[in-house]
Write a protein that holds these residues in place. Structure first.
Motif, PDB file in Angstrom:
ATOM      1  N   HIS A 179       0.854  -1.251   0.053  1.00 44.35           N
ATOM      2  CA  HIS A 179       0.122  -0.014  -0.120  1.00 44.35           C
ATOM      3  C   HIS A 179       0.757   1.160  -0.104  1.00 44.35           C
ATOM      4  N   PHE A 180       2.135   1.245   0.192  1.00 41.18           N
ATOM      5  CA  PHE A 180       2.970   2.394   0.207  1.00 41.18           C
ATOM      6  C   PHE A 180       4.030   2.208  -0.834  1.00 41.18           C
ATOM      7  N   LYS A 181       4.669   3.502  -1.134  1.00 46.04           N
ATOM      8  CA  LYS A 181       5.791   3.567  -1.927  1.00 46.04           C
ATOM      9  C   LYS A 181       6.967   3.126  -1.262  1.00 46.04           C
ATOM     10  N   ALA A 182       8.132   2.883  -2.096  1.00 42.03           N
ATOM     11  CA  ALA A 182       9.555   2.296  -1.812  1.00 42.03           C
ATOM     12  C   ALA A 182      10.131   3.314  -0.453  1.00 42.03           C
ATOM     13  N   HIS A 183       9.919   4.618  -0.529  1.00 46.74           N
ATOM     14  CA  HIS A 183      10.326   5.540   0.350  1.00 46.74           C
ATOM     15  C   HIS A 183       9.769   5.377   1.638  1.00 46.74           C
ATOM     16  N   HIS A 184       8.624   4.904   1.869  1.00 51.27           N
ATOM     17  CA  HIS A 184       7.896   4.520   3.359  1.00 51.27           C
ATOM     18  C   HIS A 184       8.713   3.178   3.616  1.00 51.27           C
TER      19      HIS A 184
ATOM     20  N   GLY B 149      21.304   5.017   6.771  1.00 51.63           N
ATOM     21  CA  GLY B 149      21.333   4.801   5.458  1.00 51.63           C
ATOM     22  C   GLY B 149      19.993   4.510   4.829  1.00 51.63           C
ATOM     23  N   ARG B 150      19.002   4.052   5.873  1.00 50.27           N
ATOM     24  CA  ARG B 150      17.481   3.853   5.284  1.00 50.27           C
ATOM     25  C   ARG B 150      16.659   5.176   5.059  1.00 50.27           C
ATOM     26  N   PHE B 151      17.112   6.080   6.166  1.00 50.53           N
ATOM     27  CA  PHE B 151      16.561   7.327   6.004  1.00 50.53           C
ATOM     28  C   PHE B 151      17.091   8.113   4.588  1.00 50.53           C
ATOM     29  N   ILE B 152      18.327   7.947   4.436  1.00 48.12           N
ATOM     30  CA  ILE B 152      18.725   8.527   3.286  1.00 48.12           C
ATOM     31  C   ILE B 152      18.020   7.889   1.920  1.00 48.12           C
ATOM     32  N   SER B 153      18.157   6.441   2.030  1.00 45.43           N
ATOM     33  CA  SER B 153      17.612   5.774   0.957  1.00 45.43           C
ATOM     34  C   SER B 153      16.224   5.882   0.595  1.00 45.43           C
ATOM     35  N   GLY B 154      15.245   6.398   1.481  1.00 49.21           N
ATOM     36  CA  GLY B 154      14.014   6.739   1.459  1.00 49.21           C
ATOM     37  C   GLY B 154      14.023   7.874   0.281  1.00 49.21           C
ATOM     38  N   PHE B 155      14.986   8.949   0.384  1.00 51.46           N
ATOM     39  CA  PHE B 155      15.069   9.888  -0.550  1.00 51.46           C
ATOM     40  C   PHE B 155      15.716   9.437  -1.960  1.00 51.46           C
ATOM     41  N   ILE B 156      16.643   8.791  -1.865  1.00 51.02           N
ATOM     42  CA  ILE B 156      17.315   8.257  -2.936  1.00 51.02           C
ATOM     43  C   ILE B 156      16.393   7.314  -3.837  1.00 51.02           C
ATOM     44  N   SER B 157      15.456   6.636  -3.396  1.00 51.42           N
ATOM     45  CA  SER B 157      14.671   6.030  -3.930  1.00 51.42           C
ATOM     46  C   SER B 157      13.614   6.620  -4.940  1.00 51.42           C
ATOM     47  N   PHE B 158      13.473   7.891  -4.733  1.00 51.13           N
ATOM     48  CA  PHE B 158      12.864   8.641  -5.910  1.00 51.13           C
ATOM     49  C   PHE B 158      13.559   8.682  -7.006  1.00 51.13           C
ATOM     50  N   LYS B 159      14.909   8.372  -7.121  1.00 53.93           N
ATOM     51  CA  LYS B 159      15.633   8.428  -8.511  1.00 53.93           C
ATOM     52  C   LYS B 159      16.216   7.144  -8.760  1.00 53.93           C
ATOM     53  N   LEU B 160      16.144   6.084  -7.603  1.00 52.44           N
ATOM     54  CA  LEU B 160      16.678   4.783  -8.159  1.00 52.44           C
ATOM     55  C   LEU B 160      15.683   3.825  -7.956  1.00 52.44           C
TER      56      LEU B 160
ATOM     57  N   ALA C 191      14.149  -2.873  -0.113  1.00 48.83           N
ATOM     58  CA  ALA C 191      13.860  -3.152  -1.391  1.00 48.83           C
ATOM     59  C   ALA C 191      13.621  -4.437  -1.864  1.00 48.83           C
ATOM     60  N   MET C 192      14.338  -5.226  -1.028  1.00 49.14           N
ATOM     61  CA  MET C 192      13.672  -6.771  -1.385  1.00 49.14           C
ATOM     62  C   MET C 192      12.354  -7.002  -1.107  1.00 49.14           C
ATOM     63  N   VAL C 193      11.825  -6.418   0.243  1.00 50.05           N
ATOM     64  CA  VAL C 193      10.578  -6.718   0.425  1.00 50.05           C
ATOM     65  C   VAL C 193       9.682  -5.789  -0.384  1.00 50.05           C
ATOM     66  N   HIS C 194       9.963  -4.738  -0.381  1.00 47.47           N
ATOM     67  CA  HIS C 194       9.098  -3.842  -1.302  1.00 47.47           C
ATOM     68  C   HIS C 194       8.858  -4.332  -2.808  1.00 47.47           C
ATOM     69  N   GLU C 195       9.796  -5.069  -3.407  1.00 47.81           N
ATOM     70  CA  GLU C 195       9.812  -5.641  -4.629  1.00 47.81           C
ATOM     71  C   GLU C 195       9.033  -6.710  -4.900  1.00 47.81           C
ATOM     72  N   THR C 196       8.699  -7.503  -3.642  1.00 44.91           N
ATOM     73  CA  THR C 196       8.270  -8.831  -3.713  1.00 44.91           C
ATOM     74  C   THR C 196       6.795  -8.915  -4.573  1.00 44.91           C
ATOM     75  N   PRO C 197       5.765  -7.833  -3.877  1.00 47.25           N
ATOM     76  CA  PRO C 197       4.391  -8.033  -4.718  1.00 47.25           C
ATOM     77  C   PRO C 197       4.706  -7.874  -6.233  1.00 47.25           C
ATOM     78  N   VAL C 198       5.855  -6.968  -6.672  1.00 46.49           N
ATOM     79  CA  VAL C 198       5.919  -6.748  -7.975  1.00 46.49           C
ATOM     80  C   VAL C 198       6.426  -8.032  -8.680  1.00 46.49           C
ATOM     81  N   ARG C 199       7.242  -8.531  -8.308  1.00 45.44           N
ATOM     82  CA  ARG C 199       8.056  -9.896  -8.563  1.00 45.44           C
ATOM     83  C   ARG C 199       7.001 -11.174  -8.697  1.00 45.44           C
ATOM     84  N   PHE C 200       6.367 -11.067  -7.582  1.00 43.99           N
ATOM     85  CA  PHE C 200       5.444 -12.454  -7.312  1.00 43.99           C
ATOM     86  C   PHE C 200       4.100 -12.408  -7.381  1.00 43.99           C
TER      87      PHE C 200
END
Length: 409
Positions: A121-126, A275-286, A332-341
């Motif tokens: 229900h939420f985007k990668a940054h969440h 790192g996870r705090f920063i990754s939340g912002f980086i995920s807007f680009k990557l 990133a692995m968890v968030h990608e699970t619904p997309v992958r499977f």
């Protein structure tokens, strides 16, 4: 408004999950000396904790379906708080093993349920910020313990203090249970863009009959699932081994004091948190795949630095670097699970992913303890590098298989 408050509650729940995760490695050198135990005895405590987490993770779908996410989250926090309080009064090593069981059970189901909820229900940054709050708890735990050890030399008081904080969080979750019920009564739920549509959390369980028909063998036959599970397995082999044995490595090999070693272990978890705090912002680009790849490379560099006889501050800083590298991989692995499977299978597969993650926690740190007992703590960097490389190979194979599947649809 309900969505915002719910997110805050979920973040608080992940703080409570992180608080106890890093304590055992910090306090074990002192506990070991007081009770006259061998160094590798901590592995059995970790095995009891993570073994309980494994069982809880695999059963999580049924537990959440029966009691609801809100109640499971509250009960989990209360169980871990009670278990930590038990640690603080434990008269012997056997009592640690006893209280390790509810500590593990308390973390498994809520971890799986909230991960799946946010992945759906939420985007990668969440998702990154969710696990950032786990890092807040994991960082605060050893920092609080280190300060208490400096002032009182009492690890019991440290565990009691963490237990008190945990129980306060449980109380907050208890008084906000009506909010979960109110949210569950709505006909809409949060989608990936943060708005409401017709897919409630409960509606995700309308597909549970489909999920229930999937046996273990059929789940493992889904293209790429095996590689996803092994990526989680070896990720957690690295993450927990750093937390559990990193302090001993710094003390024995780098001749750093117990208090300073505890500080740098805290900074390792701080690296994960930041790192996870920063990754939340980086995920807007990557995208998630890019985040995973960059994370593995940074982690590998940090582990390689531990091989060399560098000044202590560089070796200690490599703990921070490893934490920064690990930070985006799990979310990133968890968030990608619904997309992958697929969303219909995500709750079940994420449950298995959390189960394999807990299996990595249960098997590899004790295995390292046995290896160290028969060799030397100098093996620690080689062990880390090996696990990181296997994780990387599994992740790359998973990416290739799932990209082929998505492109063929």
């Amino acid at each position: 408004m309900i969505t915002t408050v719910l997110l805050i509650i979920i973040y608080l729940a992940f703080i409570s999950l992180g608080l106890p995760d890093s304590l055992l490695g910090v306090t074990w050198p002192i506990m070991q000396n007081q009770w006259g135990l061998p160094l590798d005895a901590v592995g059995l405590v970790a095995l009891f904790i993570t073994g309980s987490t494994i069982i809880s993770s695999f059963l999580s779908g049924h537990i959440i379906k029966k009691f609801g996410t809100g109640k499971v989250t509250f009960i989990s926090c209360a169980m871990t708080g009670g278990a930590l309080l038990g640690f603080s009064f434990a008269p012997s090593y056997l009592w640690l093993l006893l209280f390790a069981i509810p500590l593990g059970f308390g973390g498994g189901a809520v971890d799986t349920g909230l991960n799946n909820y946010v992945a759906l229900h939420f985007k990668a940054h969440h998702m990154n910020w969710l696990h950032c709050f786990w890092g807040v708890g994991a960082t605060l735990g050893p920092l609080i313990m280190a300060q208490i050890l400096i002032n009182t030399s009492s690890w019991r008081l440290g565990y009691g203090t963490i237990a008190f904080i945990q129980l306060i969080l449980a109380f907050i979750l208890l008084i906000t249970l009506p909010l979960w019920k109110k949210h569950e009564s709505l006909s809409d739920s949060i989608t990936n863009d943060g708005h409401f549509n017709g897919n409630t959390l409960e509606n995700s369980f309308e597909n549970s009959e489909i999920n229930d028909k999937l046996s273990r063998k059929s789940i493992l036959k889904i293209k790429g699932v095996k590689y996803a599970l092994f990526t989680f397995l070896f990720y957690c082999a690295v993450e927990l081994s750093m937390g559990l044995w990193g302090s001993s490595f710094l003390i024995q090999i780098k001749n750093i004091s117990v208090e300073k070693a505890a500080f740098w272990v805290a900074m390792y978890y701080g690296g994960i948190t930041l790192g996870r705090f920063i990754s939340g912002f980086i995920s807007f680009k990557l995208n998630n795949t890019q985040m995973i790849r960059y994370g593995v490379k940074i982690t590998l560099i940090g582990a390689i630095l531990l091989l060399f006889p560098l000044p202590n501050f560089i070796s200690a800083f490599s703990f921070v670097l490893i934490g920064l590298g690990l930070s985006p991989i799990f979310p990133a692995m968890v968030h990608e699970t619904p997309v992958r499977f697929g969303k219909n299978h995500s709750q079940l597969i994420i449950g298995y992913e959390m189960g394999f993650a807990a299996t990595g926690n249960a098997l590899f740190p004790p295995l390292l303890g046995v290896i160290v007992k028969h060799s030397s703590m100098r093996i620690f960097p080689f062990y880390l590098i090996g696990c990181i490389l296997i994780m990387f190979l599994c992740s790359e194979r998973l990416i290739k298989l799932t990209q082929e599947t998505i492109s063929s649809k």
